[in-house]
Design an enzyme around this catalytic site. Structure first.
Site, mmCIF file in Angstrom:
data_model
loop_
_atom_site.group_PDB
_atom_site.id
_atom_site.type_symbol
_atom_site.label_atom_id
_atom_site.label_comp_id
_atom_site.label_asym_id
_atom_site.label_seq_id
_atom_site.Cartn_x
_atom_site.Cartn_y
_atom_site.Cartn_z
ATOM 1 N N CYS A 37 0.851 -1.187 0.000
ATOM 2 C CA CYS A 37 0.000 0.000 0.000
ATOM 3 C C CYS A 37 0.888 1.239 0.000
ATOM 4 O O CYS A 37 2.013 1.208 0.505
ATOM 5 C CB CYS A 37 -0.876 -0.043 1.267
ATOM 6 S SG CYS A 37 -1.892 1.409 1.557
ATOM 7 N N GLY A 38 0.379 2.328 -0.527
ATOM 8 C CA GLY A 38 1.116 3.585 -0.466
ATOM 9 C C GLY A 38 1.372 4.033 0.959
ATOM 10 O O GLY A 38 2.294 4.817 1.218
#
Length: 160
Positions: A37-38
């Site tokens: 995930c970012g």
């Protein structure tokens, strides 16, 4: 009537049942996590606040979840290995679980009911939603995924 996270249990990444009553008297931050995930770099910030407050009675409980764009595809062992290699985490990592929907873990159903999100919605919107729990196992606050761990240190200190 359920009124405390201490009334739940969950599997750790090894598949062993952990009774959350083991954390009575500790301030907890419960977080749904993901490796691709970012926001994954938040593991670093989580480890930093864990290091800062752990000796004062603070624990972070990380619950990997693959419900958001399949950003946590690995096995529990692969997730643990990633967390150790990339971020050297020392806080407890649990088995992958669902936070939303029919198969949501009972702990997450409780957390969402106790601290709804924006506009009263209970749904978890994304990875790294955080719940601060007091020493009695009561939900104190819910934090958005983009809230950096360092931004909640004052709240943690207030509960310690």
């Amino acid at each position: 009537m359920i009124n405390s996270v201490h009334q739940f249990s969950a599997e750790n990444y090894k598949g062993e049942q952990v009774n959350l009553a083991d954390y009575k008297g500790k301030v907890l931050l419960i977080v749904n996590t993901a490796s691709a995930c970012g926001l994954t770099p938040q593991y670093e910030g989580l480890q930093a606040i864990y290091d800062k407050y752990h000796d004062d009675g603070f624990e972070i409980l990380a619950f990997p979840c693959n419900q958001f764009k399949e950003q946590e595809k690995g096995t529990n062992e692969e997730i643990k290995s990633f967390c150790d290699l990339q971020f050297n985490i020392k806080f407890p990592l649990f088995s992958k679980l669902d936070v939303n929907g029919d198969n949501a873990h009972p702990l997450y159903k409780f957390l969402k009911s106790q601290a709804p999100g924006i506009f009263g919605t209970e749904k978890i919107k994304w990875n790294f939603t955080k719940f601060l729990i007091n020493k009695d196992g009561e939900v104190v606050s819910r934090y958005a995924p983009i809230t950096k761990p360092s931004a909640i240190t004052r709240d943690i200190e207030n509960e310690l």
